[in-house]
Design an enzyme around this catalytic site. Sequence first.
Site, mmCIF file in Angstrom:
data_model
loop_
_atom_site.group_PDB
_atom_site.id
_atom_site.type_symbol
_atom_site.label_atom_id
_atom_site.label_comp_id
_atom_site.label_asym_id
_atom_site.label_seq_id
_atom_site.Cartn_x
_atom_site.Cartn_y
_atom_site.Cartn_z
ATOM 1 N N CYS A 251 -4.108 -2.053 2.202
ATOM 2 C CA CYS A 251 -3.520 -0.790 1.761
ATOM 3 C C CYS A 251 -2.354 -1.040 0.809
ATOM 4 C CB CYS A 251 -3.048 -0.002 2.983
ATOM 5 S SG CYS A 251 -2.254 1.541 2.535
ATOM 6 N N CYS B 216 0.594 1.333 1.150
ATOM 7 C CA CYS B 216 1.442 1.098 2.336
ATOM 8 C C CYS B 216 2.315 -0.130 2.141
ATOM 9 C CB CYS B 216 0.610 0.853 3.591
ATOM 10 S SG CYS B 216 -0.824 1.898 3.784
ATOM 11 N N ASP B 217 1.752 -1.208 1.589
ATOM 12 C CA ASP B 217 2.436 -2.506 1.620
ATOM 13 C C ASP B 217 2.895 -3.018 0.262
ATOM 14 O OD1 ASP B 217 1.929 -2.586 4.358
ATOM 15 O OD2 ASP B 217 -0.051 -3.465 4.045
#
Length: 304
Positions: free
Chosen positions: A133, A136-137
């Site tokens: 992701c 997200c990261d």
Amino acid sequence: MEQTYDVIIVGAGPAGLTAGIYAARADLKTLMIERYGAGGQILNTYEVDNYPGLPGITGAELGEKMDSHLEKFGVERVMAEISDIRFSEGANTVVTDAGTFTGKTVILATGNSPRKIGIPGEAELTGAGVSYCATCDGAFFRKRTVAVIGGGDVAVEDAIFLARGCEKVYVVHRRDELRAAKILQKALFELDNVEMKWSFIPKEIKGIEDGSVKGLVIEDVKTHEETVLDVSGVFIATGNTPNASYTDALEKDQNGYIIADESCRTNIPGVFAAGDVRSKRLRQVSTAVSDGANAVYSAQEFLI
Ligand code: NAP
């Protein structure tokens, strides 16, 4: 005595949330079972630019909007993970880690999850430099060099997103042509800090003693020559697998997606599959939303 719902909706992505809105508006006694909260896979998407009426909205914002739209109707919701369904006409039992629930009808909108590629280092370094992701990261890799594996819409969107903050982004793709939409390809090829690695397959993700990523070994599919990319992050975007392992009783296609017609009817009367878990050609927010509405319409027909 345990109550019986008119409809139990499993999954709170765009398909499940839409089903919830339609079910509430149809006055059906509804229970929504959600695993990690609302939004589903759109939360992993930075920008959703093809959902009509909301150009450029972020995945997170769209998820929130759909969630608060459903909240308005006061649908009963429970956080739980489904492990089994016992089918029985008019009284299906949904088994979860938070108890069992009975529904005259069930709408399965459990979506899909990122596919693992199964190379050495992938499992060990997940969460320590290997990610599924980018939205997200990605922030953990600001000013660093990363690789994205895959050639579909998600891989290209991820690469574009990562290129905004990273020093350099490699896109490792096993063919010499991308599968992603042309508009995304055009945006990708305009970026100076993206380097395509055409016709390479990932072989191994190397880590260092502290447990973080230090490189990605890739192999040229034509010459079989190996190269090590000096990266500190590897983003895997090689497609998805359906979240449908909780049942073997429903007919599935060769990839494990639940077979249901355009009305979302499965082979078991009163049980419907909606959104990305359904065997279908095009998996988009718009097609998931459409399934959510159709599934409730079919559930209503069944109840009558
Ligand atoms: P996808 O379209 O299935 O693409 C997966 C990519 O990974 C392909 O390029 C595939 O290569 C590659 N791949 C698969 N297994 C691999 C392996 N073992 N090693 C190396 N490469 C591998 O999946 P996706 O990009 O996750 O997209 C999923 C669905 O969501 C699609 O239907 C997509 O259109 C949709 N989506 C749409 C949007 C949008 O419209 N804005 C955004 C995101 C996603 P090959 O090309 O050689 O098969």
